[in-house]
Structures are given as C-alpha cells and as structure tokens.
Design a protein around this motif. Sequence first.
Motif, mmCIF file in Angstrom:
data_model
loop_
_atom_site.group_PDB
_atom_site.id
_atom_site.type_symbol
_atom_site.label_atom_id
_atom_site.label_comp_id
_atom_site.label_asym_id
_atom_site.label_seq_id
_atom_site.Cartn_x
_atom_site.Cartn_y
_atom_site.Cartn_z
ATOM 1 N N GLN A 1 1.382 7.026 -6.495
ATOM 2 C CA GLN A 1 0.250 7.928 -6.761
ATOM 3 C C GLN A 1 0.644 9.389 -6.563
ATOM 4 N N SER A 2 1.532 9.631 -5.602
ATOM 5 C CA SER A 2 1.932 11.023 -5.308
ATOM 6 C C SER A 2 3.174 11.448 -6.103
ATOM 7 N N GLU B 1 0.834 -1.213 0.000
ATOM 8 C CA GLU B 1 0.000 0.000 0.000
ATOM 9 C C GLU B 1 0.863 1.256 0.000
ATOM 10 N N GLU C 1 0.935 4.333 -2.682
ATOM 11 C CA GLU C 1 0.770 5.739 -2.263
ATOM 12 C C GLU C 1 1.915 6.591 -2.799
#
Length: 322
Positions: free
Chosen positions: A52-53, A45, A49
Amino acid sequence: MLQVIRLKINRGTRTESPALAEDAQPTESEKEIYNQVNVVLKDAEGILEDLQSYRGAGHEIREAIQHPADEKLQEKAWGAVVPLVGKLKKFYEFSQRLEAALRGLLGALTSTPYSPTQHLEREQALAKQFAEILHFTLRFDELKMTNPAIQNDFSYYRRTLSRMRINNVPAEGENEVNNELANRMSLFYAEATPMLKTLSDATTKFVSENKNLPIENTTDCLSTMASVCRVMLETPEYRSRFTNEETVSFCLRVMVGVIILYDHVHPVGAFAKTSKIDMKGCIKVLKDQPPNSVEGLLNALRYTTKHLNDETTSKQIKSMLQ
C-alpha cells in the motif's frame, strides 16, 4: 473477522451446515497444519502495508532516461530502484510461502473419509485460515492492479542490470535478485492478478498430483465455501449480525476467490449449468454492493476465470458481468 454464524444450505435432500467462525480454535488434529499456516498469515498484514505504501521510483527513472549522460542521475535512479526491488522480491517470496500454506490446507480439508462439508464443520479453524488466505490474495491483487510503478520499476532494474553486465560494471543489488529469480519475478508481476494466479496454479497442481483423491473433494469444498459466503451476504438475518463493513468485504473477497479457484480446477468450470455454485446469485450479491467497492472483484471474475467465455456459459450470466 467473521462472527460465528451457522448456516443451513439445502441441496436436494441433504442439509449442510458449515460455519466460518471468527473464534474457531484448532483441535488437536488440526494443530500441526494450523501452526504452519499461522506463521505465514502473521506476515500477511505487513506485506499489504508495504504494498500500500509502495510509491515507486518513477521520477528518478524519468530523470535518468531523459539525461543518459548524467552519471549522478543514473546513480540516483539505481539507488532508488534497488531497495524497491528488494520489496518486490519479498512480495514474490511471500507468494511462494502462501502457495505452500494453501496446499497444506487443501490436503487437510479434502482428505478421506470425510466429505468437504464435514471437514468445514470439523476443522473450522483451518476453514477460517483458508478464507483468510483468499481475503489476503484479493486485497493484494487489488492493490497491485492499481500500481503501475511496480512493473515500471522492475523493468528499469532489469534493463539497467543488463547494461551494467555488458559494460562489466559491478552492480550493488545484483546478488539480491539473480537472473533466474528475476525471470520468475517478471512472470509473476506480468500477471494482472499475480497472487490469484499463484493460488489457482497451486490448486490445479494439488488436484493433478492427488489422483487418488476424487476431484469433487476439492471442488465441493470450494463450492460449499462460496455458498456459505453468498448466503451470509444475501440473508438479512445473517447480514444484520455483521458488526462492520470489513466483514462484508471479507465475505465478498472469499466468495470471489473460491469461485475463481473452482473455475480453474473443475473440468467444466463455475459458469456451466452443472456447476455447484449459484453464479447468478453470487453475481447478484456483488452487484447489490456500492459499485466502487466491488468493481475490482467483478473484474477478477471477468478476467481471471477460465470458463466465462465458454459456449456452456449462459447469455444471462455473460450479460450480468458485462
């Protein structure tokens, strides 16, 4: 992620009832592999993250290229790129850990004397972990495909590093990614779907290295998981038990993931008439979803499978994926 749903899948005279269970706990015999894989999945996860950023250093790189004589802009671009390459290295290293985890699960879920279906029934905790790896893989690749900054940043890093070496300029960050690692990372990020490619290669390698194991042990494990996901998605009775749309996304990604692995490992692939995967049914399930939610998965079937364009693939299946 998945509720406990038992399915009966009839294949001729045999009835199979595998389950992907949300609360499946490992049995004593599963624990060693389960714990090894769990260590990897715990980081999944956080990797998503970070991806995604990931915004990239496009602005700084453009400024540096447009003003090659401005040392401050060169330093600024280099300073922006180095930590990003550290992230890309972390993603790549995670792909290697994921590959090792997948191979461990394949070994457990295909070993004799049990059939693949018996394995999926007996070792539900491992089957769930297998599904979670595929879910992560498809999510990672969907994010990577929509982020051109990744390859741009890495290309700039390599070009600049090469120039620094020629000019004998010490480069901060060079120790982080040596030339051999940079080459491997380049090949990884050059793939449209790098994580899926890693897993496909790992599954193919697993089959070729375990010649004493019938190939059907692996392909039947994959086709059974595809059937479980398809039936869960197309049967109103099971679909109505899903508590949120994330469960639907989970099943769709796992279904597409196992189809792609099957297509790479099986000698004639997933699209042939003799395939144990109901490809028309699987594609129909995808097409029945809101278009914007499954375009990435349909593209994965179009562009990362091995046998779609074979002559043995029916015109109907080809037209369904056009």
